[in-house]
Design an enzyme around this catalytic site. Structure first.
Site, short mmCIF file in Angstrom:
data_model
loop_
_atom_site.label_atom_id
_atom_site.label_comp_id
_atom_site.label_asym_id
_atom_site.label_seq_id
_atom_site.Cartn_x
_atom_site.Cartn_y
_atom_site.Cartn_z
N GLU A 111 -110.11 -26.53 10.43
CA GLU A 111 -109.65 -27.79 9.84
C GLU A 111 -110.20 -28.98 10.64
O GLU A 111 -110.23 -28.94 11.87
CB GLU A 111 -108.13 -27.80 9.91
CG GLU A 111 -107.49 -28.96 9.26
CD GLU A 111 -105.99 -28.85 9.46
OE1 GLU A 111 -105.29 -29.03 8.48
OE2 GLU A 111 -105.55 -28.58 10.58
N ARG A 171 -106.53 -24.23 5.89
CA ARG A 171 -106.00 -25.13 4.87
C ARG A 171 -107.04 -25.39 3.77
O ARG A 171 -108.12 -24.80 3.74
CB ARG A 171 -105.52 -26.45 5.46
CG ARG A 171 -104.27 -26.33 6.28
CD ARG A 171 -103.54 -27.68 6.34
NE ARG A 171 -102.31 -27.57 7.10
CZ ARG A 171 -101.17 -27.12 6.58
NH1 ARG A 171 -101.10 -26.79 5.31
NH2 ARG A 171 -100.10 -27.04 7.33
P1 DGT Z 1 -101.65 -23.93 13.47
O1 DGT Z 1 -102.93 -23.34 13.97
O2 DGT Z 1 -101.01 -23.11 12.39
O3 DGT Z 1 -100.74 -24.31 14.58
O4 DGT Z 1 -102.09 -25.25 12.69
P2 DGT Z 1 -102.06 -26.73 13.15
O5 DGT Z 1 -100.65 -27.19 13.29
O6 DGT Z 1 -103.00 -26.98 14.27
O7 DGT Z 1 -102.72 -27.40 11.84
P3 DGT Z 1 -102.03 -28.12 10.62
O8 DGT Z 1 -103.02 -28.26 9.53
O9 DGT Z 1 -100.78 -27.46 10.20
O10 DGT Z 1 -101.72 -29.55 11.18
C1 DGT Z 1 -102.53 -30.29 12.05
C2 DGT Z 1 -101.95 -31.68 12.09
O11 DGT Z 1 -102.40 -32.40 10.96
C3 DGT Z 1 -100.43 -31.71 12.00
O12 DGT Z 1 -99.96 -32.78 12.77
C4 DGT Z 1 -100.14 -31.93 10.55
C5 DGT Z 1 -101.31 -32.72 10.11
N1 DGT Z 1 -101.76 -32.47 8.74
C6 DGT Z 1 -102.58 -31.50 8.28
N2 DGT Z 1 -102.86 -31.66 6.99
C7 DGT Z 1 -102.20 -32.77 6.61
C8 DGT Z 1 -102.08 -33.49 5.40
O13 DGT Z 1 -102.68 -33.18 4.36
N3 DGT Z 1 -101.27 -34.57 5.44
C9 DGT Z 1 -100.59 -34.97 6.55
N4 DGT Z 1 -99.82 -36.02 6.47
N5 DGT Z 1 -100.69 -34.34 7.70
C10 DGT Z 1 -101.49 -33.27 7.72
#
Ligand code: DGT
Length: 229
Positions: free
Chosen positions: A51, A104
């Site tokens: 991502e 994602r």
């Molecule tokens: P993981 O490896 O499952 O721990 O995944 P993360 O937490 O590194 O990745 P992710 O996509 O759940 O979230 C990364 C950051 O970006 C997190 O602060 C939420 C944010 N984020 C991701 N996609 C979106 C989006 O479409 N909208 C908003 N508002 N935030 C998003």
């Protein structure tokens, strides 16, 4: 710009291009998507697309992820607009490998939009513009997905993981927000009542320890690699 972290570079001159079997890994913030992707980096038949968080943190020198968290009313629309663009870039990335796994998708970005809609962070007309873009892209861009892997976790577990990893932009993220996102992911991928499903869904229990998760990832890998064409 270095858009994505790739495990294998692909040849742009590959003549016999056949669309790779494409998997999107989905789940709440902190559910273990990155660990899942890392597991697949060891296989030389798979393109792993992470991502573009790093891009969101540096849009011409501006940390858009941080702005979205500190002033959501002002920056949510802008952030979602950029997420949608960077996700489309991943979807349309051409790979000569037989498998492509991405973190994602434009589909799960809709979970965040849905939440912003429910919590009134976006104006109705902002939602309409994002959804019109989304519908146009779905119909006109080549974003076929073959499988969704849903790392299903409890909000409490991901909250603790998020606190441990301490990403600076996320210090304002509350347990309540993680509950909201969890419910929306569940409505979409578990109850399957929210949005259309772009592909079949494989649910993995994301609450397990790392060792237990690796076993589940291996099973998942066997299922993907050994499937019948
Ligand atoms: P993981 O490896 O499952 O721990 O995944 P993360 O937490 O590194 O990745 P992710 O996509 O759940 O979230 C990364 C950051 O970006 C997190 O602060 C939420 C944010 N984020 C991701 N996609 C979106 C989006 O479409 N909208 C908003 N508002 N935030 C998003």
């Amino acid at each position: 710009k270095n858009l994505v972290v790739l495990t294998k570079m692909t040849s742009p001159t590959c003549k016999l291009y056949k669309r790779p079997f494409t998997v999107c890994i989905e789940g709440n913030i902190g559910s273990g998507k990155t660990t899942f992707l890392s597991h697949f980096k060891q296989f030389d038949n798979t393109t792993v697309l992470q991502e573009p968080v790093e891009l969101w943190r540096n849009v011409a020198g501006i940390n858009l992820l941080e702005l979205m968290y500190t002033d959501p009313k002002r920056y949510s629309f802008l952030f979602q607009s950029y997420v949608q663009l960077t996700m489309l870039q991943l979807h349309t990335y051409k790979s000569a490998m037989p498998y492509k796994i991405m973190e994602r998708s434009v589909f799960s970005a809709r979970c965040f939009i849905e939440n912003m809609k429910r919590t009134k962070l976006l104006e109705d007309v902002e939602v309409v513009v994002l959804e019109d873009w989304y519908d146009w892209c779905i119909q006109n861009a080549n974003i076929v997905t073959d499988l969704i892997v849903y790392l299903r976790t409890s909000p409490e577990v991901v909250y603790n993981r998020m606190k441990t990893r301490a990403r600076k932009e996320e210090n304002s993220v509350s347990l309540e927000y993680l509950h909201q996102l969890h419910n929306i992911h569940d409505e979409w991928l578990y109850d399957q009542t929210l949005f259309n499903l772009p592909a079949p869904v494989l649910v993995i229990d994301g609450n397990k320890s790392l060792e237990e998760m690796v076993i589940q990832f291996e099973n998942c890998k066997n299922l993907i690699f050994n499937r019948k064409e």
